[in-house]
Design a protein around this motif. Structure first.
Motif, PDB file in Angstrom:
ATOM      1  N   GLY A   1       0.773  -1.225   0.000  1.00 36.48           N
ATOM      2  CA  GLY A   1       0.000   0.000   0.000  1.00 36.48           C
ATOM      3  C   GLY A   1       0.809   1.281   0.000  1.00 36.48           C
ATOM      4  O   GLY A   1       0.243   2.370   0.050  1.00 36.48           O
ATOM      5  N   VAL A   2       2.132   1.188  -0.090  1.00 38.59           N
ATOM      6  CA  VAL A   2       3.000   2.375  -0.083  1.00 38.59           C
ATOM      7  C   VAL A   2       3.866   2.335  -1.337  1.00 38.59           C
ATOM      8  O   VAL A   2       4.634   1.395  -1.555  1.00 38.59           O
ATOM      9  CB  VAL A   2       3.899   2.430   1.173  1.00 38.59           C
ATOM     10  CG1 VAL A   2       4.742   3.713   1.163  1.00 38.59           C
ATOM     11  CG2 VAL A   2       3.062   2.347   2.438  1.00 38.59           C
ATOM     12  N   HIS A   3       3.728   3.369  -2.167  1.00 42.27           N
ATOM     13  CA  HIS A   3       4.418   3.431  -3.457  1.00 42.27           C
ATOM     14  C   HIS A   3       5.222   4.726  -3.529  1.00 42.27           C
ATOM     15  O   HIS A   3       4.803   5.756  -3.013  1.00 42.27           O
ATOM     16  CB  HIS A   3       3.412   3.402  -4.606  1.00 42.27           C
ATOM     17  CG  HIS A   3       2.453   2.252  -4.528  1.00 42.27           C
ATOM     18  ND1 HIS A   3       2.629   1.094  -5.252  1.00 42.27           N
ATOM     19  CD2 HIS A   3       1.332   2.063  -3.793  1.00 42.27           C
ATOM     20  CE1 HIS A   3       1.652   0.252  -4.972  1.00 42.27           C
ATOM     21  NE2 HIS A   3       0.851   0.820  -4.082  1.00 42.27           N
ATOM     22  N   VAL A   4       6.353   4.692  -4.207  1.00 41.56           N
ATOM     23  CA  VAL A   4       7.186   5.882  -4.349  1.00 41.56           C
ATOM     24  C   VAL A   4       7.525   6.082  -5.825  1.00 41.56           C
ATOM     25  O   VAL A   4       7.696   5.130  -6.579  1.00 41.56           O
ATOM     26  CB  VAL A   4       8.471   5.764  -3.488  1.00 41.56           C
ATOM     27  CG1 VAL A   4       9.347   4.594  -3.938  1.00 41.56           C
ATOM     28  CG2 VAL A   4       9.256   7.072  -3.476  1.00 41.56           C
ATOM     29  N   SER A   5       7.574   7.352  -6.225  1.00 41.75           N
ATOM     30  CA  SER A   5       7.944   7.702  -7.593  1.00 41.75           C
ATOM     31  C   SER A   5       8.716   9.013  -7.579  1.00 41.75           C
ATOM     32  O   SER A   5       8.633   9.797  -6.629  1.00 41.75           O
ATOM     33  CB  SER A   5       6.708   7.832  -8.485  1.00 41.75           C
ATOM     34  OG  SER A   5       5.874   8.889  -8.033  1.00 41.75           O
ATOM     35  N   LYS A   6       9.446   9.249  -8.644  1.00 42.09           N
ATOM     36  CA  LYS A   6      10.199  10.496  -8.790  1.00 42.09           C
ATOM     37  C   LYS A   6       9.334  11.490  -9.560  1.00 42.09           C
ATOM     38  O   LYS A   6       9.622  11.836 -10.702  1.00 42.09           O
ATOM     39  CB  LYS A   6      11.520  10.226  -9.513  1.00 42.09           C
ATOM     40  CG  LYS A   6      12.446   9.293  -8.753  1.00 42.09           C
ATOM     41  CD  LYS A   6      13.641   8.915  -9.609  1.00 42.09           C
ATOM     42  CE  LYS A   6      14.487   7.856  -8.947  1.00 42.09           C
ATOM     43  NZ  LYS A   6      15.520   7.312  -9.839  1.00 42.09           N
ATOM     44  N   ARG A   7       8.266  11.901  -8.924  1.00 47.84           N
ATOM     45  CA  ARG A   7       7.338  12.847  -9.556  1.00 47.84           C
ATOM     46  C   ARG A   7       7.122  14.033  -8.635  1.00 47.84           C
ATOM     47  O   ARG A   7       6.959  13.881  -7.434  1.00 47.84           O
ATOM     48  CB  ARG A   7       5.981  12.191  -9.828  1.00 47.84           C
ATOM     49  CG  ARG A   7       6.011  11.094 -10.861  1.00 47.84           C
ATOM     50  CD  ARG A   7       4.623  10.556 -11.129  1.00 47.84           C
ATOM     51  NE  ARG A   7       4.056   9.963  -9.917  1.00 47.84           N
ATOM     52  CZ  ARG A   7       2.767   9.723  -9.735  1.00 47.84           C
ATOM     53  NH1 ARG A   7       1.891  10.031 -10.677  1.00 47.84           N
ATOM     54  NH2 ARG A   7       2.334   9.169  -8.620  1.00 47.84           N
ATOM     55  N   GLY A   8       7.081  15.210  -9.234  1.00 49.78           N
ATOM     56  CA  GLY A   8       6.722  16.406  -8.513  1.00 49.78           C
ATOM     57  C   GLY A   8       5.229  16.672  -8.636  1.00 49.78           C
ATOM     58  O   GLY A   8       4.455  15.808  -9.077  1.00 49.78           O
ATOM     59  N   PHE A   9       4.837  17.865  -8.262  1.00 50.18           N
ATOM     60  CA  PHE A   9       3.420  18.202  -8.183  1.00 50.18           C
ATOM     61  C   PHE A   9       2.723  18.143  -9.543  1.00 50.18           C
ATOM     62  O   PHE A   9       1.645  17.565  -9.676  1.00 50.18           O
ATOM     63  CB  PHE A   9       3.267  19.586  -7.552  1.00 50.18           C
ATOM     64  CG  PHE A   9       1.850  20.041  -7.388  1.00 50.18           C
ATOM     65  CD1 PHE A   9       0.876  19.197  -6.875  1.00 50.18           C
ATOM     66  CD2 PHE A   9       1.488  21.335  -7.730  1.00 50.18           C
ATOM     67  CE1 PHE A   9      -0.438  19.623  -6.715  1.00 50.18           C
ATOM     68  CE2 PHE A   9       0.181  21.771  -7.571  1.00 50.18           C
ATOM     69  CZ  PHE A   9      -0.778  20.923  -7.062  1.00 50.18           C
ATOM     70  N   GLU A  10       3.323  18.728 -10.579  1.00 47.35           N
ATOM     71  CA  GLU A  10       2.641  18.813 -11.872  1.00 47.35           C
ATOM     72  C   GLU A  10       2.316  17.443 -12.463  1.00 47.35           C
ATOM     73  O   GLU A  10       1.165  17.198 -12.854  1.00 47.35           O
ATOM     74  CB  GLU A  10       3.454  19.654 -12.854  1.00 47.35           C
ATOM     75  CG  GLU A  10       2.728  19.890 -14.173  1.00 47.35           C
ATOM     76  CD  GLU A  10       3.409  20.903 -15.061  1.00 47.35           C
ATOM     77  OE1 GLU A  10       2.816  21.271 -16.091  1.00 47.35           O
ATOM     78  OE2 GLU A  10       4.528  21.336 -14.730  1.00 47.35           O
ATOM     79  N   PRO A  11       3.264  16.495 -12.538  1.00 48.62           N
ATOM     80  CA  PRO A  11       2.896  15.181 -13.088  1.00 48.62           C
ATOM     81  C   PRO A  11       1.905  14.418 -12.219  1.00 48.62           C
ATOM     82  O   PRO A  11       1.087  13.653 -12.747  1.00 48.62           O
ATOM     83  CB  PRO A  11       4.225  14.449 -13.214  1.00 48.62           C
ATOM     84  CG  PRO A  11       5.202  15.217 -12.412  1.00 48.62           C
ATOM     85  CD  PRO A  11       4.713  16.613 -12.348  1.00 48.62           C
ATOM     86  N   VAL A  12       1.954  14.618 -10.912  1.00 48.90           N
ATOM     87  CA  VAL A  12       0.951  13.984 -10.040  1.00 48.90           C
ATOM     88  C   VAL A  12      -0.419  14.546 -10.357  1.00 48.90           C
ATOM     89  O   VAL A  12      -1.394  13.811 -10.534  1.00 48.90           O
ATOM     90  CB  VAL A  12       1.308  14.190  -8.549  1.00 48.90           C
ATOM     91  CG1 VAL A  12       0.136  13.802  -7.643  1.00 48.90           C
ATOM     92  CG2 VAL A  12       2.537  13.378  -8.184  1.00 48.90           C
ATOM     93  N   LEU A  13      -0.504  15.857 -10.454  1.00 46.86           N
ATOM     94  CA  LEU A  13      -1.776  16.512 -10.752  1.00 46.86           C
ATOM     95  C   LEU A  13      -2.316  16.078 -12.109  1.00 46.86           C
ATOM     96  O   LEU A  13      -3.514  15.802 -12.257  1.00 46.86           O
ATOM     97  CB  LEU A  13      -1.573  18.031 -10.704  1.00 46.86           C
ATOM     98  CG  LEU A  13      -2.782  18.939 -10.539  1.00 46.86           C
ATOM     99  CD1 LEU A  13      -3.552  18.608  -9.272  1.00 46.86           C
ATOM    100  CD2 LEU A  13      -2.337  20.392 -10.525  1.00 46.86           C
ATOM    101  N   ASP A  14      -1.439  15.984 -13.090  1.00 48.29           N
ATOM    102  CA  ASP A  14      -1.851  15.582 -14.440  1.00 48.29           C
ATOM    103  C   ASP A  14      -2.404  14.156 -14.481  1.00 48.29           C
ATOM    104  O   ASP A  14      -3.258  13.842 -15.310  1.00 48.29           O
ATOM    105  CB  ASP A  14      -0.675  15.683 -15.418  1.00 48.29           C
ATOM    106  CG  ASP A  14      -0.295  17.118 -15.744  1.00 48.29           C
ATOM    107  OD1 ASP A  14      -1.100  18.030 -15.454  1.00 48.29           O
ATOM    108  OD2 ASP A  14       0.826  17.335 -16.252  1.00 48.29           O
ATOM    109  N   ALA A  15      -1.906  13.291 -13.590  1.00 49.42           N
ATOM    110  CA  ALA A  15      -2.301  11.882 -13.620  1.00 49.42           C
ATOM    111  C   ALA A  15      -3.567  11.587 -12.825  1.00 49.42           C
ATOM    112  O   ALA A  15      -4.124  10.495 -12.925  1.00 49.42           O
ATOM    113  CB  ALA A  15      -1.155  11.021 -13.087  1.00 49.42           C
ATOM    114  N   LEU A  16      -4.063  12.535 -12.056  1.00 49.12           N
ATOM    115  CA  LEU A  16      -5.218  12.289 -11.197  1.00 49.12           C
ATOM    116  C   LEU A  16      -6.507  12.253 -11.998  1.00 49.12           C
ATOM    117  O   LEU A  16      -6.666  12.973 -12.989  1.00 49.12           O
ATOM    118  CB  LEU A  16      -5.322  13.380 -10.127  1.00 49.12           C
ATOM    119  CG  LEU A  16      -4.192  13.425  -9.109  1.00 49.12           C
ATOM    120  CD1 LEU A  16      -4.295  14.676  -8.257  1.00 49.12           C
ATOM    121  CD2 LEU A  16      -4.216  12.179  -8.239  1.00 49.12           C
ATOM    122  N   SER A  17      -7.430  11.412 -11.557  1.00 46.75           N
ATOM    123  CA  SER A  17      -8.768  11.418 -12.127  1.00 46.75           C
ATOM    124  C   SER A  17      -9.758  11.664 -11.000  1.00 46.75           C
ATOM    125  O   SER A  17      -9.579  11.175  -9.889  1.00 46.75           O
ATOM    126  CB  SER A  17      -9.069  10.092 -12.826  1.00 46.75           C
ATOM    127  OG  SER A  17      -8.990   9.022 -11.914  1.00 46.75           O
TER     128      SER A  17
END
Length: 198
Positions: free
Chosen positions: A104-120
């Motif tokens: 249940g715990v995942h890590v990625s090298k993403r900042g705010f913009e790519p996280v926001l872009d990937a949300l639904s």
């Protein structure tokens, strides 16, 4: 599914921090862990439909998914340990792809913009200058975006202005981020403060 995106501006992006100094040497990781506790834990259980994306220093994202989350308890130290373990696995993440550090715990090298872009879902910016929460109908799949003890930067605010469907405040007083999450949950649990099931 309920999602929360919490920006940790001063949070560490490597595991070299002490679990004994979360408020100082770990860049207010104590506050982020309180946000996790508020998002996931009920009095005698855990919510089953919540994801939290901790965006750390706009460089690393640790995503917690309550459907698979294990080894978690409401205390800050245990939750910080899960963050620390995720950061130790960060180098296994390739590009924006996630790696699972523990259940249940995942890590990625993403900042705010790519996280926001990937949300639904319906993106809701939680901000002291937003519309009153009571005047907004509860969204079906909300994505609440909030900041830690610091305000959104100008760049973050611009990204949110483009991405958000709503901008709301949870009450007349400015609350801590973790308290804001609790109010947002109650707002959804009660269909916009309109219905209380026995």
């Amino acid at each position: 599914m309920r999602q929360f995106v919490v920006l940790g501006h001063d949070a560490p992006t490597t595991p070299e921090f002490s679990l004994d100094d979360l408020a100082g040497g770990a860049g207010r990781l104590d506050l982020l862990c309180r946000c996790l506790g508020s998002a996931f834990f009920l009095s005698h259980g855990m919510r089953e439909d919540v994801e939290v994306h901790l965006v750390l220093a706009d460089a690393v994202t640790v995503r917690f998914d309550s459907r698979d989350l294990r080894y978690a308890s409401p205390d800050e130290r245990t939750l910080a340990g899960l963050v620390k373990g995720a950061l130790a696995e960060k180098d296994e993440a390739i590009g924006h792809m996630e790696v699972e550090a523990s259940p249940g715990v995942h890590v990625s090298k993403r900042g705010f913009e790519p996280v926001l872009d990937a949300l639904s879902g319906t993106v809701v910016e939680l901000h002291e200058d937003g519309d009153p929460l009571v005047d907004v109908d509860p969204p079906e799949n909300p994505v609440f975006v909030l900041s830690d003890h610091r305000d959104f930067t100008d760049d973050e605010a611009a990204l949110l202005a483009d991405a958000s469907d709503e901008r709301v405040r949870v009450g007349p007083e400015i609350l801590h981020a973790d308290h804001t999450i609790t109010v947002a949950h109650n707002y959804l649990d009660t269909e916009g403060f309109a219905e209380y099931d026995a």
